[in-house]
Design an enzyme around this catalytic site. Structure first.
Site, PDB file in Angstrom:
ATOM      1  N   ASP A  67      29.022  45.319  45.156  1.00  0.00           N
ATOM      2  CA  ASP A  67      27.940  45.320  43.997  1.00  0.00           C
ATOM      3  C   ASP A  67      26.802  44.713  44.154  1.00  0.00           C
ATOM      4  OD1 ASP A  67      29.435  43.114  43.880  1.00  0.00           O
ATOM      5  OD2 ASP A  67      31.004  43.552  42.671  1.00  0.00           O
ATOM      6  N   ASN A 136      39.827  38.938  33.897  1.00  0.00           N
ATOM      7  CA  ASN A 136      40.240  40.014  33.343  1.00  0.00           C
ATOM      8  C   ASN A 136      40.678  41.346  33.898  1.00  0.00           C
ATOM      9  OD1 ASN A 136      37.825  41.022  34.177  1.00  0.00           O
ATOM     10  ND2 ASN A 136      36.802  41.524  32.355  1.00  0.00           N
ATOM     11  N   HIS A 138      39.102  42.670  36.767  1.00  0.00           N
ATOM     12  CA  HIS A 138      38.178  43.622  37.274  1.00  0.00           C
ATOM     13  C   HIS A 138      38.180  43.628  38.825  1.00  0.00           C
ATOM     14  CE1 HIS A 138      35.011  40.411  36.807  1.00  0.00           C
ATOM     15  NE2 HIS A 138      35.080  40.337  38.061  1.00  0.00           N
ATOM     16  N   GLU A 143      35.242  47.045  35.168  1.00  0.00           N
ATOM     17  CA  GLU A 143      35.639  46.432  34.204  1.00  0.00           C
ATOM     18  C   GLU A 143      36.791  46.967  33.326  1.00  0.00           C
ATOM     19  OE1 GLU A 143      34.828  43.209  33.388  1.00  0.00           O
ATOM     20  OE2 GLU A 143      32.708  42.983  33.332  1.00  0.00           O
TER      21      GLU A 143
END
Length: 241
Positions: A67, A136, A138, A143
């Site tokens: 990313d 979370n 990811h 996400e």
């Protein structure tokens, strides 16, 4: 999954580096999927040390990063291109033209996503993909949500992700609000995946991802569907395993 928990950071880092070095020794033209953030830095340091001792070469290898932030200048110290150059590429014999990071400043982001995905398809599959995991769940910047995008795409970062990454910037307001990321399907095409997690604050999401239901609300849980995943945890992150 092969889940390993280590008492010493050095052991975790050495094990991760040896997995990559072993691949490069048996397949010099390997395609590496690389990650940024704090999780892989110790592994990169070990690889640099191994390279300096003549134990591994990256000369024929290529790499694809997961990313990149959108809108952050490529020479900004927190861009992922800068991160990879500083933490690994500038210290080993990999050819920079064989290292790929999404262009978060492309004039047409959708076209850049399609181009990056095509590069992955042309050069891949990735032989070994390094991953961290967000609080979370990811992976990359995929996400949690009711659905996930399979291929490389632009994503709006969740508030908790912005807060987690704010430590690298002067304030949370300076953290880019968007990123480009490989999609979950892109990640799962890798022949081997190595997931790294450190710290007690990751213990609960590791348990959820590795033993809970497979759901898009925890993108890392989809790793349960992959046939070749190695998980490297320190004692804190592996507390519930």
């Amino acid at each position: 999954m092969n889940i390993r928990t280590f008492d010493q950071e050095k052991e975790l880092n050495t094990t991760g580096a040896e997995l990559i070095a072993s691949l490069l020794q048996s397949k010099p033209k390997a395609v590496l999927g690389l990650a940024t953030g704090s999780s892989p830095v110790g592994i990169y340091n070990e690889l640099i040390d191994m390279y300096n001792r003549g134990l591994v070469s990256f000369a024929s290898a290529s790499s694809f990063n997961l990313d990149e932030y959108v809108g952050l200048p490529v020479n900004h110290p927190e861009s992922y291109r800068s991160f990879m150059n500083e933490k690994l590429f500038n210290h080993v014999d990999i050819k920079l033209e064989n290292t790929h990071v999404p262009d978060g400043n492309a004039p047409d982001l959708d076209a850049e996503c399609a181009h990056y995905e095509q590069l992955l398809n042309d050069h891949g599959p990735v032989d070994l993909q390094l991953l961290g995991i967000g609080h979370n769940g990811h992976i990359g910047f995929n996400e949690p949500g009711v659905s996930l995008t399979g291929s490389t795409h632009v994503v709006d970062l969740k508030e908790e992700t912005l807060k987690a990454n704010a430590r690298f910037f002067p304030s949370i307001d300076d953290v880019p609000k968007q990123a480009m990321t490989m999609g979950v399907a892109s990640i799962l095409k890798a022949k081997q995946i190595v997931l790294i997690a450190r710290g007690e604050d990751k213990a609960e999401i590791i348990r959820t991802a590795l033993t809970g239901p497979i759901t898009t609300e925890c993108p890392a849980s989809l790793l349960q569907c992959h046939p070749n995943v190695t998980v490297l945890l320190d004692r804190g992150a592996g507390r519930f395993m």
